[in-house]
Design an enzyme around this catalytic site. Structure first.
Site, PDB file in Angstrom:
ATOM      1  N   HIS A 178      -0.889   4.985  -5.459  1.00 42.97           N
ATOM      2  CA  HIS A 178      -0.060   3.609  -5.336  1.00 42.97           C
ATOM      3  C   HIS A 178      -0.147   3.441  -4.109  1.00 42.97           C
ATOM      4  CE1 HIS A 178       2.988   6.740  -3.088  1.00 42.97           C
ATOM      5  NE2 HIS A 178       3.091   7.281  -4.393  1.00 42.97           N
ATOM      6  N   GLY A 190       1.837   3.801  -1.546  1.00 45.45           N
ATOM      7  CA  GLY A 190       2.092   4.817  -0.304  1.00 45.45           C
ATOM      8  C   GLY A 190       0.823   5.275   0.694  1.00 45.45           C
ATOM      9  N   HIS A 191       0.087   6.211  -0.604  1.00 37.56           N
ATOM     10  CA  HIS A 191      -1.386   6.068  -0.307  1.00 37.56           C
ATOM     11  C   HIS A 191      -2.330   5.354   0.099  1.00 37.56           C
ATOM     12  CE1 HIS A 191      -0.280   8.631  -4.320  1.00 37.56           C
ATOM     13  NE2 HIS A 191      -0.235   9.411  -3.733  1.00 37.56           N
ATOM     14  N   ASP A 204       7.180  11.978   2.986  1.00 37.65           N
ATOM     15  CA  ASP A 204       7.304  13.718   2.840  1.00 37.65           C
ATOM     16  C   ASP A 204       7.839  14.656   4.386  1.00 37.65           C
ATOM     17  OD1 ASP A 204       7.560  14.041  -0.184  1.00 37.65           O
ATOM     18  OD2 ASP A 204       5.624  12.670  -0.270  1.00 37.65           O
ATOM     19  N   MET A 264       7.863   4.327  -2.751  1.00 38.84           N
ATOM     20  CA  MET A 264       7.060   4.347  -3.574  1.00 38.84           C
ATOM     21  C   MET A 264       6.527   5.970  -3.866  1.00 38.84           C
ATOM     22  SD  MET A 264       4.392   1.472  -3.161  1.00 38.84           S
ATOM     23  CE  MET A 264       5.037  -0.159  -3.590  1.00 38.84           C
ATOM     24  N   SER A 283       4.761   9.196  -7.062  1.00 38.45           N
ATOM     25  CA  SER A 283       3.755   9.007  -8.375  1.00 38.45           C
ATOM     26  C   SER A 283       4.746   9.681  -8.940  1.00 38.45           C
ATOM     27  CB  SER A 283       3.005  10.102  -8.122  1.00 38.45           C
ATOM     28  OG  SER A 283       1.780  10.043  -7.229  1.00 38.45           O
TER      29      SER A 283
HETATM   30  P1  AMP Z   1       1.222  12.730  -3.039  1.00 42.90           P
HETATM   31  O1  AMP Z   1      -0.472  12.770  -3.727  1.00 42.90           O
HETATM   32  O2  AMP Z   1       2.401  12.573  -3.742  1.00 42.90           O
HETATM   33  O3  AMP Z   1       1.087  14.289  -3.045  1.00 42.90           O
HETATM   34  O4  AMP Z   1       1.117  12.313  -2.105  1.00 42.90           O
HETATM   35  C1  AMP Z   1       0.212  12.588  -0.720  1.00 42.90           C
HETATM   36  C2  AMP Z   1       0.494  11.839   0.070  1.00 42.90           C
HETATM   37  O5  AMP Z   1       1.396  10.272   0.404  1.00 42.90           O
HETATM   38  C3  AMP Z   1       1.301  12.847   1.356  1.00 42.90           C
HETATM   39  O6  AMP Z   1       1.126  12.678   2.619  1.00 42.90           O
HETATM   40  C4  AMP Z   1       2.747  11.986   0.907  1.00 42.90           C
HETATM   41  O7  AMP Z   1       3.929  12.240   1.978  1.00 42.90           O
HETATM   42  C5  AMP Z   1       1.976  10.509   0.313  1.00 42.90           C
HETATM   43  N1  AMP Z   1       3.207   9.643   0.679  1.00 42.90           N
HETATM   44  C6  AMP Z   1       3.897   9.648  -0.473  1.00 42.90           C
HETATM   45  N2  AMP Z   1       3.807   8.534  -1.045  1.00 42.90           N
HETATM   46  C7  AMP Z   1       4.246   7.727  -0.339  1.00 42.90           C
HETATM   47  C8  AMP Z   1       4.857   6.096   0.135  1.00 42.90           C
HETATM   48  N3  AMP Z   1       5.882   5.744  -0.586  1.00 42.90           N
HETATM   49  N4  AMP Z   1       4.542   6.096   1.554  1.00 42.90           N
HETATM   50  C9  AMP Z   1       3.773   6.638   2.266  1.00 42.90           C
HETATM   51  N5  AMP Z   1       3.294   8.224   2.329  1.00 42.90           N
HETATM   52  C10 AMP Z   1       3.870   8.399   0.970  1.00 42.90           C
END
Ligand code: AMP
Length: 295
Positions: free
Chosen positions: A31, A33-34, A148, A182, A184
């Site tokens: 999304h 955020g990523h 996170d 945001m 997943s």
């Molecule tokens: P994940 O795929 O959920 O393990 O997240 C991968 C990376 O994206 C981690 O470093 C998360 O902290 C970051 N991340 C997830 N959601 C957001 C967001 N809304 N804004 C910024 N970074 C995010």
């Protein structure tokens, strides 16, 4: 975009790369955020690598590993649009954790409170997989989200303690227009839960407002957040915590140093996290990477 599914293949490719390599570790289901992490990596790197791996060791038995959202084709389309140089998506869990795998990294103390209370082995899995990714990809910089925050602090400590020559950059939380961070996991929310979920953001704002007004008693600041959360019947609050951003220890007395306000709330089976650094200025939000500085 190069796509690598094995450690051997991505290593061979990495061997031929010079310059700054930015790594963005993800579990996919990408999304905005990523994408913000990818943009930050792009701006500071010659080559950007995204990893996509739903890491089983950071989920406990009763958690949502099996139902964690996976959508590789859509993720690949998004990554192509971001000018990512390489995607490392291990073909399966065995690629990362072969038969007889026995080595785990425990970042003491930082892994225990907040998320660690509800998920005792979670950060052991996170620290281990990130260390493995650092060894495989050998990035010069790695990009994590403040959403996170505890994970970012744990990873940063691990990288320093184990002498990985990797700059850890912690990027601001990206939100939906109604303030919901945001994630997943947001796609697990039904319509009513999705409508209710921005209460977390309003709770952060309420706490930040009383802090701005001069309140320095941790109880009163937490209560401001809890009072807002209590207006939403679907919100099952796990914790509202004020901690030092570096040590993640709970604060008993406030100083003028920035404080991390973290919230975890369940909506049905879906657990959502959010946080803010106080003082929280929307125009110039405090930056966790610089606050942690030399810690
Ligand atoms: P994940 O795929 O959920 O393990 O997240 C991968 C990376 O994206 C981690 O470093 C998360 O902290 C970051 N991340 C997830 N959601 C957001 C967001 N809304 N804004 C910024 N970074 C995010």
């Amino acid at each position: 975009m190069q796509i690598w599914n094995s450690i051997g293949a991505v290593r061979a490719w990495r061997g031929g790369i010079n310059g700054r390599v930015g790594l963005v570790p993800t579990m996919g289901s990408l999304h905005a955020g990523h994408l913000s992490l990818i943009k930050a990596a792009r701006a500071a790197s010659d080559v950007v690598v995204v990893s996509l791996f739903v890491n089983p060791t950071q989920f406990s038995q009763h958690e949502d590993f099996d139902r964690y959202p996976r959508n590789l084709p859509a993720d690949m389309t998004m990554l192509e649009g971001q000018n990512v140089d390489a995607l490392f998506a291990p073909i399966n869990a065995m690629e990362m954790y072969p038969h007889q795998y026995r080595t785990f990294i425990n970042v003491e103390e930082l892994s225990k409170g907040l998320e660690g209370s509800a998920r005792p082995d979670h950060f052991r899995g996170v620290a281990t997989v990130v260390a493995k990714l650092f060894n495989v990809i050998q990035p010069t910089g790695a990009y994590f989200g403040q959403k996170d925050a505890q994970q970012a602090v744990v990873v940063r400590r691990m990288a320093r303690d184990l002498n990985f020559p990797v700059h850890i950059e912690i990027c601001p939380t990206v939100r939906e227009t109604d303030g919901l961070a945001m994630s997943s996991r947001n796609r697990f929310l039904n319509a009513d839960q999705r409508h209710a979920a921005p209460v977390i953001y309003r709770a952060l704002q309420a706490a930040a407002a009383v802090y701005d007004a001069g309140e320095r008693k941790p109880d009163a600041i937490r209560r401001a957040a809890r009072d807002v959360l209590a207006t939403e019947p679907l919100a099952d609050v796990d914790y509202v915590a004020l901690t030092d951003p570096g040590t993640l220890r709970g604060v008993l007395e406030m100083s003028d140093q920035p404080i991390l306000l973290s919230i975890a709330v369940k909506f049905g089976e879906t657990r959502l996290l959010d946080n803010a650094l106080l003082p929280w200025s929307l125009n110039a939000p405090p930056h966790l990477t610089s606050i942690l500085g030399g810690m």
